[in-house]
Design a protein around this motif. Structure first.
Motif, mmCIF file in Angstrom:
data_model
loop_
_atom_site.group_PDB
_atom_site.id
_atom_site.type_symbol
_atom_site.label_atom_id
_atom_site.label_comp_id
_atom_site.label_asym_id
_atom_site.label_seq_id
_atom_site.Cartn_x
_atom_site.Cartn_y
_atom_site.Cartn_z
ATOM 1 N N GLY A 69 0.826 -1.212 0.000
ATOM 2 C CA GLY A 69 0.000 0.000 0.000
ATOM 3 C C GLY A 69 0.857 1.258 0.000
ATOM 4 O O GLY A 69 0.423 2.305 0.478
ATOM 5 N N ALA A 70 2.059 1.147 -0.529
ATOM 6 C CA ALA A 70 2.980 2.293 -0.577
ATOM 7 C C ALA A 70 2.822 3.021 -1.909
ATOM 8 O O ALA A 70 3.055 2.416 -2.959
ATOM 9 C CB ALA A 70 4.421 1.809 -0.409
ATOM 10 N N PRO A 71 2.441 4.296 -1.894
ATOM 11 C CA PRO A 71 2.324 5.027 -3.152
ATOM 12 C C PRO A 71 3.709 5.199 -3.787
ATOM 13 O O PRO A 71 4.695 5.392 -3.069
ATOM 14 C CB PRO A 71 1.762 6.397 -2.737
ATOM 15 N N TYR A 72 3.759 5.095 -5.107
ATOM 16 C CA TYR A 72 5.046 5.294 -5.788
ATOM 17 C C TYR A 72 4.806 5.928 -7.148
ATOM 18 O O TYR A 72 3.701 5.876 -7.699
ATOM 19 C CB TYR A 72 5.806 3.967 -5.953
ATOM 20 N N GLU A 73 5.890 6.506 -7.638
ATOM 21 C CA GLU A 73 5.872 7.059 -8.995
ATOM 22 C C GLU A 73 6.879 6.238 -9.796
ATOM 23 O O GLU A 73 7.989 5.984 -9.299
ATOM 24 C CB GLU A 73 6.341 8.512 -8.898
ATOM 25 N N LEU A 74 6.491 5.809 -10.996
ATOM 26 C CA LEU A 74 7.387 4.982 -11.813
ATOM 27 C C LEU A 74 8.188 5.847 -12.775
ATOM 28 O O LEU A 74 7.623 6.653 -13.523
ATOM 29 C CB LEU A 74 6.571 3.949 -12.601
ATOM 30 N N GLU A 75 9.506 5.695 -12.731
ATOM 31 C CA GLU A 75 10.391 6.345 -13.714
ATOM 32 C C GLU A 75 10.888 5.219 -14.626
ATOM 33 O O GLU A 75 11.659 4.353 -14.204
ATOM 34 C CB GLU A 75 11.558 7.015 -12.964
ATOM 35 N N TYR A 76 10.418 5.215 -15.869
ATOM 36 C CA TYR A 76 10.689 4.085 -16.765
ATOM 37 C C TYR A 76 12.152 4.066 -17.241
ATOM 38 O O TYR A 76 12.683 5.075 -17.711
ATOM 39 C CB TYR A 76 9.741 4.163 -17.969
ATOM 40 N N VAL A 77 12.783 2.900 -17.095
ATOM 41 C CA VAL A 77 14.163 2.699 -17.564
ATOM 42 C C VAL A 77 14.105 1.508 -18.526
ATOM 43 O O VAL A 77 13.727 0.408 -18.114
ATOM 44 C CB VAL A 77 15.116 2.371 -16.382
ATOM 45 N N ASP A 78 14.454 1.721 -19.781
ATOM 46 C CA ASP A 78 14.252 0.685 -20.802
ATOM 47 C C ASP A 78 15.339 -0.397 -20.716
ATOM 48 O O ASP A 78 16.471 -0.200 -21.171
ATOM 49 C CB ASP A 78 14.232 1.346 -22.192
ATOM 50 N N TYR A 79 14.959 -1.559 -20.157
ATOM 51 C CA TYR A 79 15.928 -2.644 -19.946
ATOM 52 C C TYR A 79 16.522 -3.153 -21.259
ATOM 53 O O TYR A 79 17.732 -3.316 -21.381
ATOM 54 C CB TYR A 79 15.231 -3.797 -19.196
ATOM 55 N N PHE A 80 15.672 -3.406 -22.252
ATOM 56 C CA PHE A 80 16.181 -3.992 -23.499
ATOM 57 C C PHE A 80 16.995 -2.989 -24.321
ATOM 58 O O PHE A 80 17.748 -3.385 -25.203
ATOM 59 C CB PHE A 80 15.056 -4.639 -24.317
ATOM 60 N N LYS A 81 16.876 -1.707 -24.002
ATOM 61 C CA LYS A 81 17.755 -0.712 -24.654
ATOM 62 C C LYS A 81 19.031 -0.506 -23.839
ATOM 63 O O LYS A 81 19.898 0.279 -24.226
ATOM 64 C CB LYS A 81 17.013 0.615 -24.829
ATOM 65 N N GLY A 82 19.129 -1.193 -22.702
ATOM 66 C CA GLY A 82 20.350 -1.103 -21.886
ATOM 67 C C GLY A 82 20.471 0.186 -21.084
ATOM 68 O O GLY A 82 21.581 0.565 -20.683
ATOM 69 N N ALA A 83 19.333 0.842 -20.835
ATOM 70 C CA ALA A 83 19.388 2.127 -20.125
ATOM 71 C C ALA A 83 19.895 1.977 -18.688
ATOM 72 O O ALA A 83 20.331 2.961 -18.077
ATOM 73 C CB ALA A 83 18.009 2.787 -20.134
#
Ligand SMILES: N[C@@H](CCC(=O)N[C@@H](CS)C(=O)NCC(=O)O)C(=O)O
Length: 214
Positions: free
Chosen positions: A23-37
């Motif tokens: 129940g912890a609010p979070y904000e997602l910062e997307y890091v593209d795994y398949f692009k190796g980010a």
């Protein structure tokens, strides 16, 4: 809490499902795994291991998926998700360490061979899969025995340990995990974990997509 993650990876899905479970609010910062980010800045300066995920809470940076869930449960004061009772907590911590050191590496072999390699145009190496089988069955047998005597990993209700231990199996069909013979483990996965709303909200499908196939 900001979570730097790619929701399709094992340890990112674990954290996203786990945070919802807590129940912890979070904000997602997307890091593209398949692009190796994960191997470049700005992510690399958060996690020098170049592996996902990482969490930022104000000025506090934390990596290691299980440590993030422990922190979030304590921050929220969710004692059902991560009980404070001395022995129960030690039991859960034990499973979290075991997942990271033994269970994830074994399940990961099946993910790489049967999912990642074919997706990238290669093929599974049968010798690698055969070599991992005994280790997988040894570890799955440990979980199966435990789940023969408890409904959830650490007692009669779900805790972060259940989300953590299910994560390396999250694509079990596509991974071709050899689960037959581990009845209690299969029942826990299919009838319990896979029915948790946090698990369903963070579903990942064959092809490493979060879009449900039509
Ligand atoms: N013990 C770490 C493992 C993290 C990890 O291995 N993450 C994978 C994705 S599930 C990764 O980003 N690997 C780096 C790569 O493949 O380049 C944790 O639990 O956070």
């Amino acid at each position: 809490m900001k979570i730097h993650a790619d929701p399709i990876t094992v340890n990112c899905r674990k954290v996203l499902a786990g945070l919802q479970f807590i129940g912890a609010p979070y904000e997602l910062e997307y890091v593209d795994y398949f692009k190796g980010a994960q191997k470049e800045d700005p992510f690399l300066s958060l996690n020098p291991n170049a592996s996902l995920p990482a969490m930022v809470d104000d000025d506090f940076v934390l990596w290691e998926s299980n440590a993030i869930l422990q922190y979030a449960a304590d921050k929220l004061g969710n004692e059902a998700a991560y009980p404070k009772d001395l022995k129960t907590r030690a039991d859960i911590n034990r499973w979290l360490l075991w997942e990271s050191s033994s269970w994830f590496p074994s399940c990961y072999v099946f993910l790489v061979e049967n999912c990642v390699k074919p997706l990238l145009g290669g093929a599974a190496d049968p010798a690698v899969l055969t070599a991992q089988e005994a280790q997988f069955h040894k570890l799955a047998g440990i979980l199966d025995k435990r789940l023969g005597s408890t409904e959830w990993i650490s007692g009669s209700h779900a805790t972060i340990a259940d989300v953590v231990l299910a994560a390396p199996m999250h694509l079990h069909g596509w991974q071709q995990l050899p689960l037959n013979g581990h009845r209690n483990l299969k029942r826990w996965l299919h009838e319990r974990v896979e029915n948790l709303p946090c698990w369903q909200n963070t579903a990942v499908y064959e092809g490493f997509t979060t879009q449900k196939p039509q």
